[in-house]
Write a protein that holds these residues in place. Structure first.
Motif, PDB file in Angstrom:
ATOM      1  N   GLY A 129      -1.659  -0.762   1.785  1.00 33.31           N
ATOM      2  CA  GLY A 129      -2.451   0.847   1.739  1.00 33.31           C
ATOM      3  C   GLY A 129      -3.780   0.548   2.662  1.00 33.31           C
ATOM      4  O   GLY A 129      -4.413   1.511   2.703  1.00 33.31           O
ATOM      5  N   LEU A 130      -4.235  -0.630   2.919  1.00 30.81           N
ATOM      6  CA  LEU A 130      -5.365  -0.987   3.730  1.00 30.81           C
ATOM      7  C   LEU A 130      -5.102  -0.593   5.316  1.00 30.81           C
ATOM      8  O   LEU A 130      -4.976  -1.749   5.841  1.00 30.81           O
ATOM      9  CB  LEU A 130      -5.802  -2.489   3.432  1.00 30.81           C
ATOM     10  CG  LEU A 130      -6.035  -2.658   2.090  1.00 30.81           C
ATOM     11  CD1 LEU A 130      -6.359  -4.270   2.000  1.00 30.81           C
ATOM     12  CD2 LEU A 130      -7.146  -1.764   1.467  1.00 30.81           C
ATOM     13  N   ASP A 131      -4.962   0.432   5.545  1.00 28.90           N
ATOM     14  CA  ASP A 131      -4.644   0.961   6.902  1.00 28.90           C
ATOM     15  C   ASP A 131      -5.690   1.559   7.675  1.00 28.90           C
ATOM     16  O   ASP A 131      -5.409   2.157   8.658  1.00 28.90           O
ATOM     17  CB  ASP A 131      -3.276   1.649   6.883  1.00 28.90           C
ATOM     18  CG  ASP A 131      -3.494   2.971   6.066  1.00 28.90           C
ATOM     19  OD1 ASP A 131      -4.598   3.206   5.512  1.00 28.90           O
ATOM     20  OD2 ASP A 131      -2.320   3.610   5.833  1.00 28.90           O
ATOM     21  N   GLY A 132      -6.874   1.673   7.139  1.00 23.61           N
ATOM     22  CA  GLY A 132      -8.144   2.447   7.812  1.00 23.61           C
ATOM     23  C   GLY A 132      -7.939   3.903   7.827  1.00 23.61           C
ATOM     24  O   GLY A 132      -8.870   4.601   8.240  1.00 23.61           O
ATOM     25  N   THR A 133      -7.046   4.664   7.282  1.00 17.35           N
ATOM     26  CA  THR A 133      -6.952   5.957   7.007  1.00 17.35           C
ATOM     27  C   THR A 133      -7.322   6.366   5.695  1.00 17.35           C
ATOM     28  O   THR A 133      -7.161   5.716   4.447  1.00 17.35           O
ATOM     29  CB  THR A 133      -5.357   6.666   7.254  1.00 17.35           C
ATOM     30  OG1 THR A 133      -4.361   5.906   6.388  1.00 17.35           O
ATOM     31  CG2 THR A 133      -4.961   5.926   8.686  1.00 17.35           C
ATOM     32  N   ARG A 134      -7.695   7.664   5.513  1.00 17.05           N
ATOM     33  CA  ARG A 134      -8.041   8.368   4.260  1.00 17.05           C
ATOM     34  C   ARG A 134      -9.087   7.604   3.314  1.00 17.05           C
ATOM     35  O   ARG A 134      -9.103   7.288   2.219  1.00 17.05           O
ATOM     36  CB  ARG A 134      -6.665   8.542   3.383  1.00 17.05           C
ATOM     37  CG  ARG A 134      -5.920   9.527   3.914  1.00 17.05           C
ATOM     38  CD  ARG A 134      -4.547   9.661   3.031  1.00 17.05           C
ATOM     39  NE  ARG A 134      -3.752   8.501   3.225  1.00 17.05           N
ATOM     40  CZ  ARG A 134      -2.631   8.678   2.250  1.00 17.05           C
ATOM     41  NH1 ARG A 134      -2.367   9.279   1.355  1.00 17.05           N
ATOM     42  NH2 ARG A 134      -1.853   7.503   2.388  1.00 17.05           N
ATOM     43  N   THR A 135      -9.869   6.812   4.140  1.00 20.47           N
ATOM     44  CA  THR A 135     -10.767   6.029   3.477  1.00 20.47           C
ATOM     45  C   THR A 135     -11.923   6.828   2.653  1.00 20.47           C
ATOM     46  O   THR A 135     -12.030   6.377   1.259  1.00 20.47           O
ATOM     47  CB  THR A 135     -11.786   5.325   4.373  1.00 20.47           C
ATOM     48  OG1 THR A 135     -11.104   4.792   5.276  1.00 20.47           O
ATOM     49  CG2 THR A 135     -12.887   4.453   3.884  1.00 20.47           C
ATOM     50  N   GLY A 136     -12.281   7.942   2.948  1.00 21.72           N
ATOM     51  CA  GLY A 136     -13.063   8.764   2.072  1.00 21.72           C
ATOM     52  C   GLY A 136     -12.587   9.256   0.859  1.00 21.72           C
ATOM     53  O   GLY A 136     -12.890   9.480  -0.161  1.00 21.72           O
ATOM     54  N   ARG A 137     -11.351   9.771   0.940  1.00 18.10           N
ATOM     55  CA  ARG A 137     -10.179  10.280  -0.273  1.00 18.10           C
ATOM     56  C   ARG A 137     -10.355   8.934  -1.160  1.00 18.10           C
ATOM     57  O   ARG A 137     -10.299   9.076  -2.380  1.00 18.10           O
ATOM     58  CB  ARG A 137      -9.111  10.708   0.094  1.00 18.10           C
ATOM     59  CG  ARG A 137      -8.240  11.188  -0.871  1.00 18.10           C
ATOM     60  CD  ARG A 137      -6.961  11.659  -0.448  1.00 18.10           C
ATOM     61  NE  ARG A 137      -7.023  12.916   0.419  1.00 18.10           N
ATOM     62  CZ  ARG A 137      -6.026  13.394   1.008  1.00 18.10           C
ATOM     63  NH1 ARG A 137      -4.656  13.002   1.002  1.00 18.10           N
ATOM     64  NH2 ARG A 137      -6.376  14.313   2.013  1.00 18.10           N
ATOM     65  N   ASP A 138      -9.797   7.656  -0.763  1.00 16.97           N
ATOM     66  CA  ASP A 138      -9.720   6.481  -1.521  1.00 16.97           C
ATOM     67  C   ASP A 138     -11.178   6.132  -2.128  1.00 16.97           C
ATOM     68  O   ASP A 138     -10.976   5.933  -3.155  1.00 16.97           O
ATOM     69  CB  ASP A 138      -9.357   5.385  -0.483  1.00 16.97           C
ATOM     70  CG  ASP A 138      -7.919   5.571  -0.183  1.00 16.97           C
ATOM     71  OD1 ASP A 138      -7.195   6.351  -0.503  1.00 16.97           O
ATOM     72  OD2 ASP A 138      -7.672   4.641   1.017  1.00 16.97           O
ATOM     73  N   ILE A 139     -12.235   6.368  -1.444  1.00 27.80           N
ATOM     74  CA  ILE A 139     -13.634   6.089  -2.187  1.00 27.80           C
ATOM     75  C   ILE A 139     -13.805   7.056  -3.294  1.00 27.80           C
ATOM     76  O   ILE A 139     -14.195   6.909  -4.694  1.00 27.80           O
ATOM     77  CB  ILE A 139     -14.683   6.031  -1.096  1.00 27.80           C
ATOM     78  CG1 ILE A 139     -14.638   4.710  -0.122  1.00 27.80           C
ATOM     79  CG2 ILE A 139     -15.863   5.899  -1.953  1.00 27.80           C
ATOM     80  CD1 ILE A 139     -15.388   4.859   0.950  1.00 27.80           C
ATOM     81  N   GLY A 140     -13.471   8.260  -3.007  1.00 28.43           N
ATOM     82  CA  GLY A 140     -13.720   9.445  -3.939  1.00 28.43           C
ATOM     83  C   GLY A 140     -12.917   9.122  -5.300  1.00 28.43           C
ATOM     84  O   GLY A 140     -13.140   9.265  -6.420  1.00 28.43           O
ATOM     85  N   ARG A 141     -11.471   8.471  -5.066  1.00 28.22           N
ATOM     86  CA  ARG A 141     -10.727   8.352  -6.035  1.00 28.22           C
ATOM     87  C   ARG A 141     -11.123   7.019  -6.748  1.00 28.22           C
ATOM     88  O   ARG A 141     -11.058   7.147  -8.188  1.00 28.22           O
ATOM     89  CB  ARG A 141      -9.323   8.046  -5.634  1.00 28.22           C
ATOM     90  CG  ARG A 141      -8.604   9.422  -5.191  1.00 28.22           C
ATOM     91  CD  ARG A 141      -7.255   9.048  -4.709  1.00 28.22           C
ATOM     92  NE  ARG A 141      -6.482  10.238  -4.207  1.00 28.22           N
ATOM     93  CZ  ARG A 141      -5.550  10.555  -3.626  1.00 28.22           C
ATOM     94  NH1 ARG A 141      -4.686   9.190  -3.267  1.00 28.22           N
ATOM     95  NH2 ARG A 141      -4.678  11.447  -3.473  1.00 28.22           N
ATOM     96  N   GLY A 142     -11.860   6.203  -6.211  1.00 30.18           N
ATOM     97  CA  GLY A 142     -12.365   4.951  -6.984  1.00 30.18           C
ATOM     98  C   GLY A 142     -13.670   5.570  -7.759  1.00 30.18           C
ATOM     99  O   GLY A 142     -13.527   4.940  -8.819  1.00 30.18           O
TER     100      GLY A 142
END
Length: 268
Positions: A107-120
């Protein structure tokens, strides 16, 4: 017809190695890092439980000083962090794909980075607060050692090194436990819950040096992380959450110990 390998690409290993090769590969990866830590943690727990000093009066330093000379302490700290990331580089090499995104299977594809950080960040709230409560309960019951997350002496470089140590822990644990083992165990034919439970037990095992409550706390964390990763297939939220939890513990500990010495202070 396969695409010619571009200059600078890592060689892509066979996507379907034999089952025997997979077992050897997993054993080697774990022996280089987390599996080794689990064995040492089990031995250390046995040592603590058989010591004449009660476990509640013992201290575990997570980031101890490595020299009484400042410059060499810094050198040793950086070297230790760098070499401990070798298993991460190894699993990236083993899971690398020549086509982009190279680590897309994690899932390290450079997409949805902001959403991933928010979920973290949301995961920090789900894991961090209960984790502190479990630690304090373990201390109150005399079942957990006192944890000194920031054992390094106070220098100008202490906070940056502690942040690097938090990043190292996040990368090493989540890349190996979630990214690598989920991929390889699935190739071995393990079912989703077998993988989630197996990796969670391993995660809990290398925290046993802290006492039994730490085992069960990290087991719960592993089950939650594993279940969510199985559903999303995206590693970034767990890297973010793990880093933030450890960074807060490593850097914030001296402040917490000063504010609440009875709760976070170390035994005399």
């Amino acid at each position: 017809m396969t695409r010619p390998q571009a200059s600078g690409d890592l060689p892509e290993l066979s996507p379907t190695p034999s089952r025997a090769r997979l077992r050897w590969e997993i054993s080697i990866v774990l022996a280089l890092g987390l599996g080794q830590s689990a064995v040492y943690a089990i031995v250390q727990l046995a040592y603590r439980l058989t010591d004449e000093i009660p476990i509640a009066d013992q201290v575990a330093k997570l980031n101890p000083s490595r020299s009484d000379r400042e410059i060499f302490d810094l050198i040793y700290q950086v070297l230790a962090i760098g070499f401990s990331l070798v298993p991460v580089l190894l699993v990236c090499f083993l899971l690398w794909q020549s086509r982009r995104p190279h680590l897309g299977r994690l899932g390290l594809d450079g997409t949805r980075t902001g959403r991933d950080i928010g979920r973290g960040i949301l995961l920090v709230l789900a894991i961090g607060v209960p984790g502190i409560g479990l630690y304090l309960a373990g201390r109150a019951l005399g079942m957990t050692v006192a944890i000194d997350p920031a054992g390094i002496d106070a220098y100008w470089w202490t906070v940056p090194v502690l942040l690097l140590a938090a990043a190292r822990a996040a990368l090493q644990e989540e890349f190996v436990l979630l990214g690598y083992l989920f991929t390889r165990l699935k190739q071995l034919g393990w079912g989703p819950w077998s993988i989630i439970i197996g990796t969670s037990v391993l995660r809990a095992s290398y925290h046993l040096y802290q006492g039994y409550p730490a085992f069960f706390g990290n087991l719960a964390m592993g089950l939650l992380f594993g279940w969510l990763y199985q559903r999303s297939g995206r590693l970034m939220p767990f890297l973010v959450a793990h880093f933030l939890i450890d960074a807060a513990a490593f850097v914030g500990y001296p402040w917490a110990a000063a504010m609440w010495p009875d709760l976070f202070g170390l035994p005399g």
